[in-house]
Design an enzyme around this catalytic site. Structure first.
Site, PDB file in Angstrom:
ATOM      1  N   HIS A 103       4.354 -97.280  49.128  1.00 50.23           N
ATOM      2  CA  HIS A 103       4.455 -97.586  50.555  1.00 50.23           C
ATOM      3  C   HIS A 103       4.417 -99.097  50.767  1.00 50.23           C
ATOM      4  O   HIS A 103       3.748 -99.819  50.031  1.00 50.23           O
ATOM      5  CB  HIS A 103       3.310 -96.917  51.315  1.00 50.23           C
ATOM      6  CG  HIS A 103       3.495 -96.890  52.801  1.00 50.23           C
ATOM      7  ND1 HIS A 103       3.277 -98.003  53.587  1.00 50.23           N
ATOM      8  CD2 HIS A 103       3.908 -95.896  53.638  1.00 50.23           C
ATOM      9  CE1 HIS A 103       3.526 -97.678  54.850  1.00 50.23           C
ATOM     10  NE2 HIS A 103       3.923 -96.424  54.913  1.00 50.23           N
ATOM     11  N   GLU A 175      11.797 -96.498  54.614  1.00 48.59           N
ATOM     12  CA  GLU A 175      10.977 -97.021  55.700  1.00 48.59           C
ATOM     13  C   GLU A 175      11.233 -98.508  55.859  1.00 48.59           C
ATOM     14  O   GLU A 175      10.644 -99.327  55.140  1.00 48.59           O
ATOM     15  CB  GLU A 175       9.492 -96.794  55.408  1.00 48.59           C
ATOM     16  CG  GLU A 175       9.058 -95.350  55.441  1.00 48.59           C
ATOM     17  CD  GLU A 175       7.549 -95.240  55.636  1.00 48.59           C
ATOM     18  OE1 GLU A 175       7.123 -94.547  56.549  1.00 48.59           O
ATOM     19  OE2 GLU A 175       6.802 -95.878  54.872  1.00 48.59           O
ATOM     20  N   SER A 221       7.983 -95.673  62.869  1.00 46.40           N
ATOM     21  CA  SER A 221       7.785 -95.427  64.299  1.00 46.40           C
ATOM     22  C   SER A 221       8.559 -94.202  64.786  1.00 46.40           C
ATOM     23  O   SER A 221       9.151 -94.197  65.861  1.00 46.40           O
ATOM     24  CB  SER A 221       8.168 -96.668  65.117  1.00 46.40           C
ATOM     25  OG  SER A 221       7.366 -97.779  64.775  1.00 46.40           O
TER      26      SER A 221
END
Length: 263
Positions: A103, A175, A221
């Site tokens: 991540h 992401e 988001s």
């Protein structure tokens, strides 16, 4: 349409204590049941903090919830003198099916390099876990028009040397760093462009058939208001949801994205 099972994953990050976490799971399960959610049509996984894993797994098993459990990270080491680390085998014993690897917050806050990410992918697979490998570019990289080569290089590094069998259980999550926790979200066209490039990268090294079967998620988001349009894109197979996964009703609405357009 493809045969890839849509996958909605909730990454709680460092939020809630274990009591709040179990209440959140109970509420999510109740909301999904109340809406008669078809669990066969969308796989749902929760990624609570390490401290919650035992409690959440016990609850899922006791109430026979059709939810998967995942961890937010793992050590690249199998065991030994690594204070504070948690191994893949420990996570597997706690009932985890998935684990997030690479991540952007781990890359930024803990200096995780592509080499460390690749080692963690291997550790996850060795423990029988399915890695959810995160890739994504900064706003500076996107502004320079280098987002596709940047992201595909991350994908290539994370999957380097994996067998077809190992890749079959691996998930990629795109992401964009500039969209994580900012309220900004990539357009559905932007998400499709990068997810298609991710799939093409896998095809270039492991063939079209394996690339066609691999699930590629979008994260950044994600909200109930944006998920349906994202899921209409041919190479977007689900979402890795951050803040919205802490709200049971909002997360359930994301899971039920098909109902937004009457699908």
């Amino acid at each position: 349409m493809t045969d890839r099972l849509p996958f909605i994953a909730g990454n709680w990050k460092m939020n809630t204590d274990h009591l709040q976490g179990t209440h959140l799971v109970q509420k999510l399960d109740w909301v999904l049941k109340d809406a008669r959610h078809d669990h066969e049509s969308v796989e749902v996984a929760l990624f609570p903090p390490f401290t919650h894993l035992r409690s959440v797994d016990t609850l899922i098993q006791a109430d026979r919830m059709d939810l998967r459990l995942g961890a937010q990270d793992l050590s690249q080491h199998a065991s030994g003198a690594h204070t504070g680390d948690v191994s893949g085998s420990m996570l597997a014993k706690l009932g985890c099916t998935y684990v997030i690897v690479g991540h952007s917050e781990r890359r930024a806050d803990h200096g995780e390099t592509d080499e460390i990410v690749r080692a963690k992918v291997g550790a996850a697979l060795e423990a029988g876990l399915s890695p959810v490998v995160c890739v994504g570019e900064s706003s500076e990289v996107r502004a320079a028009g280098e987002h596709l080569p940047f992201v595909t290089a991350q994908v290539a590094a994370a999957l380097d040397g994996l067998t077809a069998e190992e890749l079959a259980t691996t998930v990629i999550a795109y992401e964009p760093v500039w969209a994580i926790g900012t309220g900004e979200v990539a357009s559905s066209e932007d998400a499709q462009e990068v997810c298609a490039a991710v799939r093409a990268q896998v095809a270039s090294t492991h063939g079209d058939a394996l690339a066609a079967s691999m699930r590629v998620l979008y994260g950044g988001s994600v909200k109930a208001a944006t998920i349906a349009e994202l899921m209409e894109q041919p190479d977007v197979d689900g979402a890795l949801v951050g803040g919205a996964s802490l709200d049971a009703e909002e997360f359930a609405a994301i899971v039920r994205y098909r109902s937004h357009h009457g699908r």
